[in-house]
Design an enzyme around this catalytic site. Structure first.
Site, PDB file in Angstrom:
ATOM      1  N   LEU A  43       0.823  -1.207   0.000  1.00 58.46           N
ATOM      2  CA  LEU A  43       0.000   0.000   0.000  1.00 58.46           C
ATOM      3  C   LEU A  43       0.859   1.260   0.000  1.00 58.46           C
ATOM      4  O   LEU A  43       0.560   2.243  -0.666  1.00 58.46           O
ATOM      5  CB  LEU A  43      -0.925   0.019   1.221  1.00 58.46           C
ATOM      6  CG  LEU A  43      -2.069  -1.007   1.229  1.00 58.46           C
ATOM      7  CD1 LEU A  43      -2.834  -0.919   2.537  1.00 58.46           C
ATOM      8  CD2 LEU A  43      -3.008  -0.758   0.050  1.00 58.46           C
ATOM      9  N   GLY A  47       9.947   4.435   3.542  1.00 58.63           N
ATOM     10  CA  GLY A  47      11.364   4.788   3.475  1.00 58.63           C
ATOM     11  C   GLY A  47      12.227   3.723   4.095  1.00 58.63           C
ATOM     12  O   GLY A  47      12.102   2.540   3.824  1.00 58.63           O
ATOM     13  N   ASP A 173      -1.210  14.257  14.350  1.00 63.39           N
ATOM     14  CA  ASP A 173      -0.999  14.267  12.892  1.00 63.39           C
ATOM     15  C   ASP A 173      -2.337  14.209  12.146  1.00 63.39           C
ATOM     16  O   ASP A 173      -2.513  13.409  11.226  1.00 63.39           O
ATOM     17  CB  ASP A 173      -0.098  13.102  12.472  1.00 63.39           C
ATOM     18  CG  ASP A 173       0.499  13.306  11.075  1.00 63.39           C
ATOM     19  OD1 ASP A 173       0.511  14.454  10.585  1.00 63.39           O
ATOM     20  OD2 ASP A 173       0.946  12.320  10.470  1.00 63.39           O
TER      21      ASP A 173
END
Length: 694
Positions: A43, A47, A173
């Site tokens: 999906l 990193g 967030d």
């Protein structure tokens, strides 16, 4: 059906379900993770930290689920410990909060094959950013959320946020990407689900993080998160306000942040495509207050300001029922009969105040620079001033800002064309910094290895990264979204150059090859393999017709880009070439020379004849970084002797020596106008210098 290789370093993990070994990396294929979960596709890539997969739960009739993998490929015990800690905390938050239907449930958390896995409920739906993008092709009045939709958004999201805060958690967030509108099941269709608790934090009487560990998405998170590493319920409410703004205008707060810092919130209404009621304007304005003391303290307060008796009831745990009164679209315009005139007047006044403020600031800054001359890092003029020149008329030079890096140094940096942001490489990925607010804006970490080099498009819309993982990635600078991955190199990438028209990319590295790419399509156009060692630097000429390459084999080569052939090899030096580029006089359309640094010298050659023009030397140790400003006719060179020297490109005269770093100067970059120089060194600092006119 396909199945995924779970090797976190695999660049193409999709395999046929019958495969026993990955066709790309050769790793063993695991049919069922923990004898339960069948992983079917990637999906997203996280990193150097792992990946997020779509999977099926064989214990629940192959019900879809989401698996997050933590397999950090980062250096440093602190960073590794922090990554594991955040991952484990996310699992704890989901277990704690998953009883709410608007938060994904935790299904499993375990370790297998040296990786951590978090399995959570799959939410069938679109996130609000995807939903907004899907509407963009319609009529301008339908592209963004109207007032009724914003009210429904708030009244659906705020109760679940209240639930989160009541359980002692701050999300940290909140943004459109982390809010999903359900499609299924039918009884919950349309409900908003809050996802990604990887940044969440326990709410304590004083929530104090280490300086430099701020978490959140810049533009959406409050100043106390960015500046101080602090987070409160009011911090989440700021993010809700920024999300409302994005949905109402279609404009990314991240982009406004990079251009204006937090000042955009003072005049957010000017970006609206349609007027809104004074009541909703008051709510959004209070959500977006920079000063936390002026902001809402709880979700309940916001709901109270939104709702009048009696229409759509919303029940919060432990609270009395409150209800909503929606303003019909026809009344919105009548309620705001003078809204447009008011906005025009306020916008004009804001502009005047801004101009006056800027004038006052820079006049004050100029005085401060004069007064603080004796406290600046050492600046040594290379030649004496002309007789009769007074000290007050000497050229002004200032250290504008120092960025102190906590964990790693910078070996590659680039300045955006508008001089408002800088990109730096990092073991964590790529960092974007604001030169306006002097804050870290964002971190991009989709490579599986250290990023060695960064470059920005000439128009400033995109940037390119080259990594030890053998890949090159192209990014949207405004949104932070990855656009494309280029995979043809067989070793790490150390050099990138973008043609002046932004159409071609040159890349090189440890496989000794130079590749030219079409930036619009990602197609590899040609590969040059004439160098014998690492490609250390690349540079296009002013017209994009020639390319200069420098190598650790000690040679500099000039290439004809259109004809795809080698034009000339300059006389070999007896040391590694660290930097090479074309230079020209400001205003000229032709190239004057090609320049390169090696050992403690800098050489200049005629690229057509190969004749050497001059040699510049003045450093006492090897030169480690170089930058050219054609606009100012300047060359900057950094060295292991910790100094930066400025040279006149026409005469070869040494103009100035800058002393401020306490370690090897690893990277230098001029802005487009040549009046700003940014330097990075092994002392873990980035310095921004204001360059006078010589």
């Amino acid at each position: 059906m396909m199945i995924c290789c779970l090797n976190p370093d695999c660049l193409n993990p999709l395999n046929d379900k019958s495969s026993k070994f990955c066709v790309n990396c050769g790793a063993s294929i695991l049919p069922l993770l923990r004898n339960r979960f069948r992983v079917i596709r990637v999906l997203s890539q996280e990193g150097g930290f792992g990946k997020t997969y779509l999977a099926q739960d064989s214990d629940k009739l192959n019900e879809p689920c989401v698996i997050k993998q933590l397999a950090p490929r980062i250096e440093g015990n602190w960073a590794l410990k922090k990554a594991v800690e955040l991952f484990e905390k996310e699992a704890q938050r989901l277990q704690q909060l998953g009883e709410n239907s608007q938060i994904p449930k935790l299904l499993a958390y375990f370790e297998q094959d040296n990786c951590l896995y978090l399995v959570q409920q799959f939410i069938d739906g679109q996130n609000l950013l995807e939903e907004l993008e899907r509407r963009r092709e319609g009529d301008i009045w339908l592209r963004c959320y109207n007032e009724k939709e914003i009210r429904k958004f708030l009244l659906n999201l705020l109760p679940v946020l209240h639930f989160v805060h009541e359980h002692g958690v701050v999300h940290r967030d909140i943004k459109p990407q982390n809010i999903i509108r359900r499609n299924f099941p039918q009884e919950l269709k349309g409900d908003l689900v809050l996802i990604d608790f990887g940044s969440s934090k326990e709410l304590k009487p004083t929530l104090n993080l280490k300086v430099g560990t701020s978490i959140g998405s810049h533009g959406y998170c409050a100043i106390e998160q960015i500046r101080d590493g602090l987070a409160y319920p009011a911090s989440d409410l700021f993010s809700v306000g920024a999300t409302c703004f994005h949905l109402m205008t279609g404009m990314s707060p991240f982009q406004l942040w990079t251009e204006h810092g937090y000042s955009w919130m003072n005049h957010w209404e000017k970006y609206l495509n349609y007027p809104i009621s004074d009541e909703l304007a008051h709510v959004v304005d209070r959500l977006l207050k920079k000063d936390m003391e002026q902001r809402y303290k709880s979700a309940v307060e916001v709901i109270a300001d939104l709702k009048e008796p009696q229409q759509y009831p919303v029940v919060l745990p432990g609270l009395v029922e409150v209800s909503e009164q929606l303003v019909p679209p026809t009344e919105i315009f009548s309620l705001n009969k003078y809204t447009k005139l008011k906005k025009i007047f306020l916008a004009g006044a804001a502009v005047l105040l801004f101009i006056a403020g800027e004038f006052w600031y820079w006049k004050t800054r100029e005085t401060q620079i004069r007064n603080d001359t004796n406290t600046q890092p050492s600046i040594q003029p290379a030649v004496k001033r002309e007789l009769g020149q007074s000290e007050s008329n000497q050229r002004q030079f200032a250290l504008i800002k120092t960025f102190n890096l906590v964990y790693d140094s910078v070996s590659s940096l680039a300045i955006s064309p508008d001089s408002k942001t800088i990109l730096t490489n990092s073991v964590f990925g790529v960092k974007l910094w604001s030169l306006v607010t002097k804050q870290e804006i964002s971190v991009f970490n989709a490579h599986n290895g250290k990023v060695n080099v960064v470059a920005i498009y000439p128009d400033g819309t995109k940037f390119v990264t080259g990594s030890e993982d053998k890949t090159i990635k192209i990014w949207n600078l405004a949104t932070g979204q990855e656009i494309r991955t280029l995979q043809k190199h067989t070793s790490g990438i150390h050099a990138l150059a973008i043609s002046p028209d932004g159409k071609l990319l040159a890349s090189g590295g440890d496989d000794n090859s130079i590749k030219l790419w079409n930036l619009n399509t990602g197609e590899e156009l040609v590969s040059f393999d004439n160098h014998k060692q690492r490609i250390s630097s690349l540079g296009f000429d002013a017209e994009g017709k020639m390319l200069a390459s420098g190598s650790f084999d000690g040679t500099i080569k000039i290439w004809d880009v259109k004809a795809e052939k080698l034009l000339r090899t300059l006389p070999k030096n007896y040391s590694k070439v660290h930097f090479t580029d074309f230079i020209k006089k400001a205003g000229s359309t032709s190239n004057n020379s090609v320049i390169a640094s090696y050992n403690s010298d800098i050489g200049m050659w005629n690229p057509i004849t190969g004749e050497k023009i001059r040699t510049l030397n003045g450093h006492f140790q090897p030169i480690t970084s170089t930058a050219v400003s054609s606009q100012r006719n300047l060359l900057a060179s950094g060295s292991s002797d910790n100094t930066i020297k400025l040279w006149n490109l026409t005469t070869g005269e040494l103009l100035m020596t800058l002393k401020g770093h306490s370690g090897k100067v690893e990277s230098l970059a001029f802005n487009r106008d040549g009046n700003i120089l940014v330097s990075a060194a092994q002392d873990r600092t980035i310095k921004v210098w204001q360059i006078p006119v010589f």
